[in-house]
Design a protein around this motif. Structure first.
Motif, PDB file in Angstrom:
ATOM      1  N   LEU A  87       0.815  -1.224   0.000  1.00 32.21           N
ATOM      2  CA  LEU A  87       0.000   0.000   0.000  1.00 32.21           C
ATOM      3  C   LEU A  87       0.843   1.268   0.000  1.00 32.21           C
ATOM      4  O   LEU A  87       0.348   2.344  -0.359  1.00 32.21           O
ATOM      5  CB  LEU A  87      -0.926  -0.003   1.217  1.00 32.21           C
ATOM      6  CG  LEU A  87      -1.951  -1.129   1.289  1.00 32.21           C
ATOM      7  CD1 LEU A  87      -2.793  -1.012   2.549  1.00 32.21           C
ATOM      8  CD2 LEU A  87      -2.857  -1.108   0.058  1.00 32.21           C
ATOM      9  N   GLN A  88       2.140   1.182   0.474  1.00 34.39           N
ATOM     10  CA  GLN A  88       3.003   2.368   0.584  1.00 34.39           C
ATOM     11  C   GLN A  88       2.366   3.405   1.509  1.00 34.39           C
ATOM     12  O   GLN A  88       2.479   4.607   1.296  1.00 34.39           O
ATOM     13  CB  GLN A  88       3.256   2.989  -0.810  1.00 34.39           C
ATOM     14  CG  GLN A  88       3.970   2.063  -1.786  1.00 34.39           C
ATOM     15  CD  GLN A  88       5.421   1.844  -1.393  1.00 34.39           C
ATOM     16  OE1 GLN A  88       6.101   2.771  -0.972  1.00 34.39           O
ATOM     17  NE2 GLN A  88       5.882   0.615  -1.497  1.00 34.39           N
ATOM     18  N   GLN A  89       1.654   2.935   2.545  1.00 33.49           N
ATOM     19  CA  GLN A  89       1.000   3.794   3.515  1.00 33.49           C
ATOM     20  C   GLN A  89       1.195   3.201   4.903  1.00 33.49           C
ATOM     21  O   GLN A  89       1.395   1.988   5.043  1.00 33.49           O
ATOM     22  CB  GLN A  89      -0.494   3.931   3.216  1.00 33.49           C
ATOM     23  CG  GLN A  89      -0.813   4.679   1.940  1.00 33.49           C
ATOM     24  CD  GLN A  89      -2.306   4.770   1.705  1.00 33.49           C
ATOM     25  OE1 GLN A  89      -3.092   4.307   2.522  1.00 33.49           O
ATOM     26  NE2 GLN A  89      -2.691   5.382   0.597  1.00 33.49           N
ATOM     27  N   PRO A  90       1.063   4.034   5.942  1.00 34.96           N
ATOM     28  CA  PRO A  90       1.164   3.501   7.311  1.00 34.96           C
ATOM     29  C   PRO A  90       0.037   2.506   7.579  1.00 34.96           C
ATOM     30  O   PRO A  90      -1.100   2.719   7.184  1.00 34.96           O
ATOM     31  CB  PRO A  90       1.058   4.740   8.206  1.00 34.96           C
ATOM     32  CG  PRO A  90       1.476   5.886   7.318  1.00 34.96           C
ATOM     33  CD  PRO A  90       1.023   5.543   5.944  1.00 34.96           C
ATOM     34  N   VAL A  91       0.384   1.386   8.251  1.00 35.44           N
ATOM     35  CA  VAL A  91      -0.571   0.314   8.525  1.00 35.44           C
ATOM     36  C   VAL A  91      -0.480  -0.056   9.999  1.00 35.44           C
ATOM     37  O   VAL A  91       0.628  -0.258  10.525  1.00 35.44           O
ATOM     38  CB  VAL A  91      -0.297  -0.927   7.649  1.00 35.44           C
ATOM     39  CG1 VAL A  91      -1.261  -2.047   8.009  1.00 35.44           C
ATOM     40  CG2 VAL A  91      -0.426  -0.579   6.179  1.00 35.44           C
ATOM     41  N   TYR A  92      -1.634  -0.119  10.665  1.00 30.38           N
ATOM     42  CA  TYR A  92      -1.706  -0.560  12.057  1.00 30.38           C
ATOM     43  C   TYR A  92      -2.024  -2.056  12.107  1.00 30.38           C
ATOM     44  O   TYR A  92      -2.830  -2.551  11.318  1.00 30.38           O
ATOM     45  CB  TYR A  92      -2.788   0.204  12.826  1.00 30.38           C
ATOM     46  CG  TYR A  92      -2.405   1.622  13.185  1.00 30.38           C
ATOM     47  CD1 TYR A  92      -1.759   1.903  14.383  1.00 30.38           C
ATOM     48  CD2 TYR A  92      -2.697   2.683  12.315  1.00 30.38           C
ATOM     49  CE1 TYR A  92      -1.410   3.212  14.709  1.00 30.38           C
ATOM     50  CE2 TYR A  92      -2.346   3.976  12.638  1.00 30.38           C
ATOM     51  CZ  TYR A  92      -1.698   4.243  13.839  1.00 30.38           C
ATOM     52  OH  TYR A  92      -1.358   5.505  14.160  1.00 30.38           O
ATOM     53  N   SER A  93      -1.421  -2.750  13.041  1.00 28.96           N
ATOM     54  CA  SER A  93      -1.715  -4.176  13.237  1.00 28.96           C
ATOM     55  C   SER A  93      -2.987  -4.341  14.050  1.00 28.96           C
ATOM     56  O   SER A  93      -3.475  -3.387  14.669  1.00 28.96           O
ATOM     57  CB  SER A  93      -0.544  -4.871  13.936  1.00 28.96           C
ATOM     58  OG  SER A  93      -0.405  -4.367  15.256  1.00 28.96           O
ATOM     59  N   GLN A  94      -3.499  -5.549  14.043  1.00 31.95           N
ATOM     60  CA  GLN A  94      -4.688  -5.881  14.819  1.00 31.95           C
ATOM     61  C   GLN A  94      -4.254  -6.658  16.050  1.00 31.95           C
ATOM     62  O   GLN A  94      -3.904  -7.825  15.945  1.00 31.95           O
ATOM     63  CB  GLN A  94      -5.657  -6.721  13.983  1.00 31.95           C
ATOM     64  CG  GLN A  94      -6.073  -6.073  12.677  1.00 31.95           C
ATOM     65  CD  GLN A  94      -6.919  -4.824  12.912  1.00 31.95           C
ATOM     66  OE1 GLN A  94      -7.712  -4.782  13.840  1.00 31.95           O
ATOM     67  NE2 GLN A  94      -6.728  -3.810  12.078  1.00 31.95           N
ATOM     68  N   PRO A  95      -4.255  -6.056  17.219  1.00 26.74           N
ATOM     69  CA  PRO A  95      -3.804  -6.798  18.417  1.00 26.74           C
ATOM     70  C   PRO A  95      -4.754  -7.944  18.723  1.00 26.74           C
ATOM     71  O   PRO A  95      -5.969  -7.820  18.602  1.00 26.74           O
ATOM     72  CB  PRO A  95      -3.832  -5.734  19.530  1.00 26.74           C
ATOM     73  CG  PRO A  95      -4.804  -4.716  19.057  1.00 26.74           C
ATOM     74  CD  PRO A  95      -4.683  -4.682  17.553  1.00 26.74           C
TER      75      PRO A  95
END
Length: 845
Positions: A170-178
């Motif tokens: 995506l070349q974008q910031p990505v948050y993980s799913q805890p």
């Protein structure tokens, strides 16, 4: 209930006329019911009004509380969102500096240390290159050594693998799913991609503490008012506290069962991180006041008293109606029953009989009730037995399945009946007598006797059969039926049945393949109901234990219990097999004798044929002797004379060898044989006889004929016999030399869609008379004075043993018989492309 009718209790006043008329049209029972329901309805309406008022107040209070919780949770979510966005912007600035080559590993560690010291919720920052290798990392002191990432190591497989790939794509910031319960249950990861001149250069991995994010992101005033917690996407708590659920069974009001709560996803993480706030337990307000409970208790007591009074009145009326309905129902049921019922008291006196009992016996109820033993429906000859039965009945010694007796009707006719006895018990639990039910079983008894007699006849026939009969279910070693001969041969076990089925090659049950589990069942298509039309199988086997040949026939059938079974019938054919073997040996001897007779009849022709090469050999030898003695011969002349002598000797030897192979007795030996070789050898034998009788022969053999699975000697015997018969028919007809000809043709054909090879012999003789045509193949019948009558019979036997057929017909020239045509065909077995020849040519002898 009232001294005056309810209609007289209506007060005088402004009551509408339609209401007064409607009230007076009701029955007293309904008026009484309405009079009792009016106070109850008033009490219920009052209680409903009080409950509705308090309910409305409570709902208003709950709505206000819910709005307050919603506002506070959304405010807390905004604070957490802004805090996450600020950290995200800072990490993106670090990522841009790294992409612009302004920050190296040491500078990254310095910046990471500063950020982690400034923002407590940030626990670890890691620089990961495009090959998933850790270039630099810094962790808060609270992180354990096992979780600290060391520069130079490769990111462990499976660790943040999906988020790393998503940030790269995506070349974008990505948050993980805890995920609760994992090693990183208390961490939230942010992957910020590094872009170097449009190419992916790795990620900056920031890891947040979920508990720290909750502690420093939620305002203090909100955390003091509510139980705030962070949840994952599946509703599992990651951090914070929650209000324990209340037990609904202990709550008097349904809306007080669960706490007031509200939850909303934390942006920009999304639905994977949810903030929830639960209001702490508060007082019930007006719901808990004593006035509410006092009004409710008084209303309930008033309603209960009214209902109890009304139910007591209605219960007495219902009991009376139920008793009347039960009495009518039992009377109707007894009158409609086909089973006779008789009641006796403890002394054996008849106290009750129903209509069916009277109809069975022919006596009326008045004639039977009150009678004591002996009863009029007892037969005179069975009174002692009936008295003993009655005594057992009165003493309680009854048979659970009932007992069978004979009963006499009023017209003195008898019928069979079955009696069932049960005790009569009154309302206090004391036995007052015995109830007997009687069923007419005359017709079932007659049918059972007929079935038993039919079964005995069937069993007698099967036991007397000269064949073994056995039935066994598929997939089991149980023997369902076996007649006397089977038990004599194999005993009472199913092994004989199974061995016969296996030896005869009859599939007993479908077995799944080890390699292919979805093969079609061997019994696909068999009917699931009646199997009487199933095709039977048969085979002939030899049983060494018995020393017998058995003809085994089998078929599938449905057994009486619904199981699919296989019936096997085995017949002893040992004597028949011995007779067949003896007949085959005799036929073989007859064929050899026929060939000897044929050669005996051709003896003079053979002697004439052999005389020519023998005379030539003698002349050559005498000439050589005389010329050698006179010394008037050269070596070349000697060699030429000896060569001619050798050729004449070979000619004589080949004639003798052909005759020996033709008349030699041997076992039938069927092999793939060339048709042209069989025809040429048969012609070589037969043309001696044809030349002696001055008969010209021509033959035509189609080219590229398929090979036949035959015994060539036997087929040669058939051809020689037919050619000799053709020559003899021409001689008996005294045909002129121009019409003395025989033609042999061998061509391929299709008969009943089956490829065959047809042999036909066409002569110009006198043909066959109609009376001869009917007895043509009869044994020991011949039209020749010196004939034995076995030639054509053997020819047909040989052809049919090769699965072929023989046919004879006259050839007509107008109304005159111009000759006869004998033909036979042999089916092609194992040959391919039976193509007829194009121009095989015609040879004339």
């Amino acid at each position: 209930m009232h001294d005056s009718p309810p209609s007289e209790l209506l007060p005088e006043g402004p009551i509408p006329n339609w209401w007064r008329h409607w009230w007076r049209r009701q029955t007293p029972t309904r008026q009484d019911r309405y009079a009792m329901l009016a106070p109850l309805a008033a009490v219920l309406l009052f209680l409903a009004a009080i409950v509705s008022a308090f309910w409305y107040l409570r709902l208003e209070e709950m709505d206000r509380e819910q709005e307050a919780v919603k506002r506070d949770v959304e405010y807390a979510q905004q604070r957490m969102r802004l805090r996450l966005l600020e950290r995200q912007e800072q990490l993106m600035r670090v990522a841009r500096d790294i992409s612009n080559k302004e920050v190296d590993s040491e500078e990254f560690v310095v910046r990471a240390e500063s950020m982690i010291a400034q923002y407590p919720e940030l626990l670890m920052l890691t620089w990961i290159d495009e090959r998933r290798r850790i270039k630099a990392a810094y962790a808060a002191p609270s992180i354990s050594n096992a979780q600290v990432r060391v520069p130079g190591e490769v990111l462990r497989p499976g660790e943040t693998e999906s988020m790393y790939g998503l940030a790269r794509d995506l070349q974008q910031p990505v948050y993980s799913q805890p995920v609760a319960g994992s090693e990183s249950a208390g961490l939230l990861q942010l992957h910020v991609p590094l872009v170097d001149q449009g190419k992916f250069g790795g990620v900056i991995l920031g890891e947040y503490s979920i508990d720290g994010l909750l502690r420093y992101g939620v305002p203090t005033e909100i955390a003091a008012k509510y139980a705030v917690s962070l949840l994952d996407g599946k509703g599992r708590m990651l951090a914070g506290v929650s209000v324990p659920p209340r037990n609904p069974a202990t709550q008097l009001l349904p809306w007080a069962a669960q706490p007031n709560e509200y939850e909303v996803p934390v942006s920009p993480v999304g639905n994977g991180l949810v903030v929830r706030a639960q209001a702490y337990r508060t007082g019930l307000g007006v719901i808990g006041s004593g006035l509410f409970w006092l009004v409710g208790a008084l209303s309930a007591m008033t309603g209960w008293m009214l209902i109890a009074n009304w139910r007591h009145t209605r219960r007495r009326m219902q009991a009376q109606q139920a008793l009347m309905a039960e009495t009518n129902f039992r009377r109707a049921m007894e009158n409609s029953m086909l089973t006779g019922m008789r009641a006796l008291d403890m002394h054996g006196r008849i106290t009750y009989v129903n209509a069916a009992f009277c109809q069975m016996t022919g006596w009326t109820e008045a004639e039977l009730v009150g009678r004591t033993p002996p009863f009029p429906y007892w037969p005179e000859e069975d009174r002692e037995l009936m008295s003993a039965r009655l005594e057992d009945e009165l003493q309680g010694r009854t048979v659970q399945g009932g007992f069978q007796v004979r009963v006499k009707r009023k017209d003195s006719s008898l019928f069979d009946a079955r009696l069932y006895v049960s005790p009569l018990v009154d309302a206090k639990g004391h036995q007052t007598g015995w109830m007997t039910s009687m069923t007419d079983i005359t017709e079932p008894t007659r049918i059972r006797e007929q079935l038993q007699a039919s079964h005995e006849r069937f069993t007698t026939v099967l036991e007397a059969l000269d064949a073994s009969v056995s039935v066994a279910p598929l997939g089991s070693e149980e023997l369902l039926f076996a007649n006397k001969l089977y038990r004599l041969w194999f005993g009472s076990q199913a092994m004989g049945h199974l061995n016969m089925v296996a030896q005869a090659g009859m599939t007993e049950q479908p077995r799944a393949s080890d390699e292919v589990n979805d093969e079609v069942d061997a019994f696909v298509g068999l009917p699931t109901g009646s199997l009487t039309t199933a095709v039977s199988e048969n085979a002939e086997i030899f049983v060494p234990e018995l020393g017998k040949w058995l003809e085994v026939r089998s078929r599938y059938l449905n057994w009486v219990d619904g199981r699919l079974a296989q019936m096997v019938i085995a017949t002893d054919i040992t004597s028949r097999r011995a007779a067949e073997e003896q007949a085959a040996a005799q036929a073989e001897r007859a064929q050899t004798s026929s060939r000897l007779i044929t050669m005996g009849e051709m003896a003079s022709s053979v002697a004439h044929e052999l005389n020519q090469p023998l005379t030539a050999i003698s002349n050559y030898c005498n000439g050589l002797v005389s010329r050698i003695k006179s010394k008037q011969i050269s070596d070349d002349d000697v060699l030429a004379a000896l060569d001619k002598t050798a050729r004449q000797a070979q000619r004589a030897g080949s004639i003798i060898q052909r005759i020996r192979s033709f008349v030699k007795r041997s076992e039938p030996n069927r092999t793939l044989s060339d048709v042209s070789v069989i025809v040429s050898e048969a012609i070589e034998l037969a043309e001696i006889e044809l030349r002696r009788r001055n008969v010209r022969m021509s033959h035509y053999v189609a080219a590229r004929l398929p090979e036949l699975m035959v015994d060539p000697i036997l087929i040669e015997q058939v051809l020689v016999n037919l050619l000799r018969n053709a020559a003899e028919s021409i001689e008996q007809a005294r045909r002129p030399p121009g019409r003395r000809s025989v033609e042999l043709r061998v061509i391929p054909k299709q008969i009943d869609e089956q490829p065959v090879v047809e042999f036909s012999v066409l002569d110009s003789g006198q043909g066959l008379a109609p009376e001869v045509m009917d007895r043509l193949y009869e044994a020991f019948f011949s039209t020749k004075p010196e004939g034995m009558g076995i030639g054509l019979n053997l020819c047909r036997t040989i052809v049919e043993s090769h699965h072929g057929r023989v046919h004879a017909e006259n050839i007509y020239n107008g109304s005159e018989v111009a000759g006869c045509r004998f033909s036979f065909w042999i089916p092609v077995s194992g040959a391919t492309n039976p193509i007829a020849g194009k121009d095989a040519g015609v040879t004339t002898v």
